[in-house]
Design a protein around this motif. Sequence first.
Motif, PDB file in Angstrom:
ATOM      1  N   TYR A 175       0.780  -1.054   0.029  1.00 36.23           N
ATOM      2  CA  TYR A 175       0.044   0.123   0.151  1.00 36.23           C
ATOM      3  C   TYR A 175       0.811   1.112   0.064  1.00 36.23           C
ATOM      4  CZ  TYR A 175      -3.129  -3.787   1.378  1.00 36.23           C
ATOM      5  OH  TYR A 175      -3.627  -5.055   1.529  1.00 36.23           O
ATOM      6  N   THR A 176       1.905   1.300   0.573  1.00 35.70           N
ATOM      7  CA  THR A 176       2.591   2.375   0.677  1.00 35.70           C
ATOM      8  C   THR A 176       3.455   2.588  -0.823  1.00 35.70           C
ATOM      9  OG1 THR A 176       3.498   1.589   2.898  1.00 35.70           O
ATOM     10  CG2 THR A 176       4.717   3.341   1.762  1.00 35.70           C
ATOM     11  N   MET A 177       3.770   1.479  -1.297  1.00 36.48           N
ATOM     12  CA  MET A 177       4.405   1.695  -2.736  1.00 36.48           C
ATOM     13  C   MET A 177       3.313   2.192  -3.774  1.00 36.48           C
ATOM     14  SD  MET A 177       7.499   1.195  -2.164  1.00 36.48           S
ATOM     15  CE  MET A 177       7.892   1.581  -3.673  1.00 36.48           C
ATOM     16  N   ASN A 178       1.963   1.593  -3.663  1.00 35.28           N
ATOM     17  CA  ASN A 178       1.084   2.230  -4.380  1.00 35.28           C
ATOM     18  C   ASN A 178       0.763   3.616  -4.338  1.00 35.28           C
ATOM     19  OD1 ASN A 178       0.633  -0.488  -5.570  1.00 35.28           O
ATOM     20  ND2 ASN A 178      -1.174  -1.159  -4.130  1.00 35.28           N
ATOM     21  N   LEU A 179       0.748   4.102  -2.925  1.00 34.23           N
ATOM     22  CA  LEU A 179       0.356   5.235  -3.006  1.00 34.23           C
ATOM     23  C   LEU A 179       1.728   6.122  -3.499  1.00 34.23           C
ATOM     24  CD1 LEU A 179      -1.123   7.741  -1.350  1.00 34.23           C
ATOM     25  CD2 LEU A 179       0.140   7.078   0.560  1.00 34.23           C
ATOM     26  N   ALA A 180       2.599   5.939  -3.198  1.00 39.47           N
ATOM     27  CA  ALA A 180       3.794   6.640  -3.946  1.00 39.47           C
ATOM     28  C   ALA A 180       3.691   6.846  -5.471  1.00 39.47           C
ATOM     29  CB  ALA A 180       5.187   6.123  -3.431  1.00 39.47           C
ATOM     30  N   LYS A 181       3.514   5.620  -5.887  1.00 38.53           N
ATOM     31  CA  LYS A 181       3.399   5.478  -7.301  1.00 38.53           C
ATOM     32  C   LYS A 181       2.332   6.449  -7.864  1.00 38.53           C
ATOM     33  CE  LYS A 181       2.853   1.900 -11.068  1.00 38.53           C
ATOM     34  NZ  LYS A 181       2.528   0.659 -11.455  1.00 38.53           N
ATOM     35  N   GLN A 182       1.085   6.728  -7.326  1.00 34.11           N
ATOM     36  CA  GLN A 182      -0.052   7.450  -7.436  1.00 34.11           C
ATOM     37  C   GLN A 182       0.200   8.861  -7.274  1.00 34.11           C
ATOM     38  OE1 GLN A 182      -3.089   4.530  -5.276  1.00 34.11           O
ATOM     39  NE2 GLN A 182      -4.431   5.913  -6.559  1.00 34.11           N
ATOM     40  N   MET A 183       0.961   9.194  -6.255  1.00 33.11           N
ATOM     41  CA  MET A 183       1.394  10.662  -6.067  1.00 33.11           C
ATOM     42  C   MET A 183       2.252  10.972  -7.022  1.00 33.11           C
ATOM     43  SD  MET A 183       2.132  10.610  -1.925  1.00 33.11           S
ATOM     44  CE  MET A 183       2.605  12.165  -1.885  1.00 33.11           C
ATOM     45  N   PHE A 184       3.533  10.164  -7.828  1.00 33.95           N
ATOM     46  CA  PHE A 184       4.175  10.703  -8.538  1.00 33.95           C
ATOM     47  C   PHE A 184       3.428  10.781  -9.986  1.00 33.95           C
ATOM     48  CE2 PHE A 184       7.836   8.778  -5.990  1.00 33.95           C
ATOM     49  CZ  PHE A 184       8.580  10.094  -5.976  1.00 33.95           C
ATOM     50  N   THR A 185       2.730   9.613 -10.214  1.00 35.83           N
ATOM     51  CA  THR A 185       1.925   9.555 -11.647  1.00 35.83           C
ATOM     52  C   THR A 185       0.906  10.843 -11.892  1.00 35.83           C
ATOM     53  OG1 THR A 185       2.083   7.293 -11.656  1.00 35.83           O
ATOM     54  CG2 THR A 185       0.428   8.201 -13.149  1.00 35.83           C
ATOM     55  N   ASP A 186       0.200  11.316 -10.535  1.00 39.35           N
ATOM     56  CA  ASP A 186      -0.709  12.450 -10.480  1.00 39.35           C
ATOM     57  C   ASP A 186      -0.105  13.418 -10.868  1.00 39.35           C
ATOM     58  OD1 ASP A 186      -2.914  10.479 -10.651  1.00 39.35           O
ATOM     59  OD2 ASP A 186      -3.079  10.588  -8.397  1.00 39.35           O
ATOM     60  N   TYR A 187       0.965  13.752 -10.078  1.00 37.91           N
ATOM     61  CA  TYR A 187       1.829  15.131 -10.190  1.00 37.91           C
ATOM     62  C   TYR A 187       2.244  15.437 -11.501  1.00 37.91           C
ATOM     63  CZ  TYR A 187       5.085  18.838  -9.557  1.00 37.91           C
ATOM     64  OH  TYR A 187       5.861  19.893  -9.707  1.00 37.91           O
ATOM     65  N   PHE A 188       2.969  14.228 -12.323  1.00 44.62           N
ATOM     66  CA  PHE A 188       3.302  14.702 -13.479  1.00 44.62           C
ATOM     67  C   PHE A 188       2.120  14.757 -14.537  1.00 44.62           C
ATOM     68  CE2 PHE A 188       7.170  13.444 -11.512  1.00 44.62           C
ATOM     69  CZ  PHE A 188       8.041  14.617 -11.727  1.00 44.62           C
ATOM     70  N   LYS A 189       1.108  14.061 -14.237  1.00 45.62           N
ATOM     71  CA  LYS A 189      -0.212  14.232 -15.075  1.00 45.62           C
ATOM     72  C   LYS A 189      -0.600  15.508 -15.221  1.00 45.62           C
ATOM     73  CE  LYS A 189      -4.174  11.739 -16.319  1.00 45.62           C
ATOM     74  NZ  LYS A 189      -5.206  10.660 -16.015  1.00 45.62           N
ATOM     75  N   ILE A 190      -0.835  16.073 -13.929  1.00 44.39           N
ATOM     76  CA  ILE A 190      -1.349  17.493 -13.684  1.00 44.39           C
ATOM     77  C   ILE A 190      -0.362  18.557 -14.102  1.00 44.39           C
ATOM     78  CG2 ILE A 190      -2.025  19.191 -11.843  1.00 44.39           C
ATOM     79  CD1 ILE A 190      -3.282  16.696 -10.479  1.00 44.39           C
ATOM     80  N   GLU A 191       0.951  18.407 -13.708  1.00 43.45           N
ATOM     81  CA  GLU A 191       2.196  19.304 -13.833  1.00 43.45           C
ATOM     82  C   GLU A 191       2.652  19.427 -15.148  1.00 43.45           C
ATOM     83  OE1 GLU A 191       2.345  21.882 -11.739  1.00 43.45           O
ATOM     84  OE2 GLU A 191       0.661  21.250 -10.361  1.00 43.45           O
ATOM     85  N   GLY A 192       2.426  18.291 -15.859  1.00 45.49           N
ATOM     86  CA  GLY A 192       3.308  18.068 -17.007  1.00 45.49           C
ATOM     87  C   GLY A 192       4.878  17.525 -16.753  1.00 45.49           C
TER      88      GLY A 192
END
Length: 699
Positions: free
Chosen positions: A680-697
Amino acid sequence: MMRRSKTKSKKSPLRFRLNLLLFIAFLLLAILVAQLGYLQIVYGDKFEAEIESTDKTVVSGNVPRGMIYDSQGRTLVGNQAENAITYTKSISVSSGEMLVTAQKLTNYLTVPDSKLQKQDVADYYLANSDHYKAILKKLPRAQRYTATGDNLPESKLYHNASKYVIDQMKLDLTAKQKQVAIIYSKMASAFQLSTVYLKDDQVTQTEIAEIGEHLSELPGVGVGTNWTRSYPNGNTISSILGNVTTEKQGLPADTLKEMLATGYSRNDRVGNSYLEKQYESILRGTKSQKQVTVNNNNQVLKEVTEYAGTKGSNLNLTIDSNYQTKVEQALQSNFMAAKRAGATGYSDGAYAVAINPKTGAILAMAGLQNNPKTGKITDDALGVINRTFVMGSVVKPATVLGALMSGVITPNNTTLPDDAIYLPGTPIKKSWYPAGTFSTMTAQRALEISSNTYMMHLALLEGHATYRPKSYIKMDNDIFSKMRGNFEQFGLGYKTGIDLPGEVNGFLGSTTNEYDQVKYGSALDLSFGNYDAYTMIQVAQYVSTVANGGYRMEPYLVNSIQKTTESGKKGDVIYQHQPVVLNQVAFTSAQLNVVKTGMYNAVNGTDSYGTAHALKGLDPKVAGKTGTAQSFYYDQDNPNNPNPPETTSHSFIGYAPADNPKIAIAVMFPNFTKSSASTYTMNLAKQMFTDYFKIEGKD
């Protein structure tokens, strides 16, 4: 002849005396008339001026608070205007007059039902002068007169009368009387020439119309507007934004004197927590000022607005509310998945924070607090700054850099034995993999596969230890100060300086036992992160320091402050935050490269023992470090439990892009009961990175 002469002599003195008295009376009357004439002629204008004299008083009024926006200009906290019925208390108004006004007002206004205090009911009852006189007659003589027979002061009489009503009378108010009592209590709470709200929520158009038609019959009553805080973005970071007191709550008790001294009124609405409190002086604005002229009879003759006041300035945060929402949702979904899997029976929550490693700007803060006994989950983003956790292996990059800076290893020679540590009377100290799996280890690989034994051997070298298996070890007595001195350079264990009230230090374990002997075994635990406890914001600051090349940045939430224009829009920028470097860690680029290589390989390497391969394949590339800490569930209801349940806390730190970091994150899932909880820790980290670069570019 003799008889007449005698009679005449007796009457003459009496007549003389009467004439003398009449003359004196005439003389005094003449003097009085002359004096009155003199006063009228000489001082007549002066006395007339005094009769017609006036007094001027300045009355302050509140203005709307400043707004709070996210980094993209979206409103996080705004002001919602509401119709309101107000009451301005004049100087000369009596309790009876206010009661009459309150009684009339209930014909047109319905106020929300609220619990009246006993004193409120007594005040309402005694506002009727007939009731007050009747109660005074019932009081014992000692409660009406002093020991010498003089009347008691009016304030004391009223106190005794109200106490009698409270103690001796059981007043059962009708619904109508209760409405009058509620309105009267609000009127009575106002200071002279101050304005209070009789009703400022859900005032109907009918109420406004009817009261407007009868304002001449309702002295002091007015129709106006009030404002309340609104949250267009819902509960996003609500605990970080903070709250504002109500008019009834007024100033917080712990800062009452200080705020009164700086111009606040007791019933002012102020920020009482977090951003609303931290930036109170910015958000509050400047009160309006109205000059009120009153005559000798305390009647208001004229009101002139001298200063309309200025609305509070606005805060522009570093947080993008869209990304913040994504982080909150990811944290919630992963924790709930762990809960369904039975891993959170003793867990007290989950936390995550994202930060710009180059500036210290907070990109997202999220937290959940879980009650293990009830299962209730509440928002706890503030746990990022005010809760401490034993973080586990995420501290290993700091351990390696400390060893490099102290010279016990060099960038060109980091190889050490990977032997488990055997001490008398204690379980074997080893890594998560079986003892003897590896004979030697480099620092890069130790970070990639998360070797505890490698970190302990670094501590032995730093402490100049003589170690033989199954024998007691002896290290330098300053081993704790050496290691903690290295960690302190990264901010571990100490407040970061974030612009939020309530931040705490870390929790540093004891360095000696009950015999005042240095706890060398605990120093070994400290080397791989299983001893001291830190806050999440400290860990985020630490990983940012690694990511940006050694600059410990002060975290912050407010990026800029802007004035508010008369139309309510954002005006000129009056403050722009500049990144603050708290210190620079004195490692070389070669030393840093050892750690960055290990963290990059932990995610992207090919070693089958690599601990963060779940993030491999992300674009852009991520560097990171996992952490697991052994712990025990502490039950506050059973603190002396000899066999507390064993738990593990799972953490992660990382940054991306690995070669030019724009975001650094820290994640913590404390006190889980299953080893698979790291998923769950790794899933959360993955989502945080993915969502950030999806929003910010990605650029």
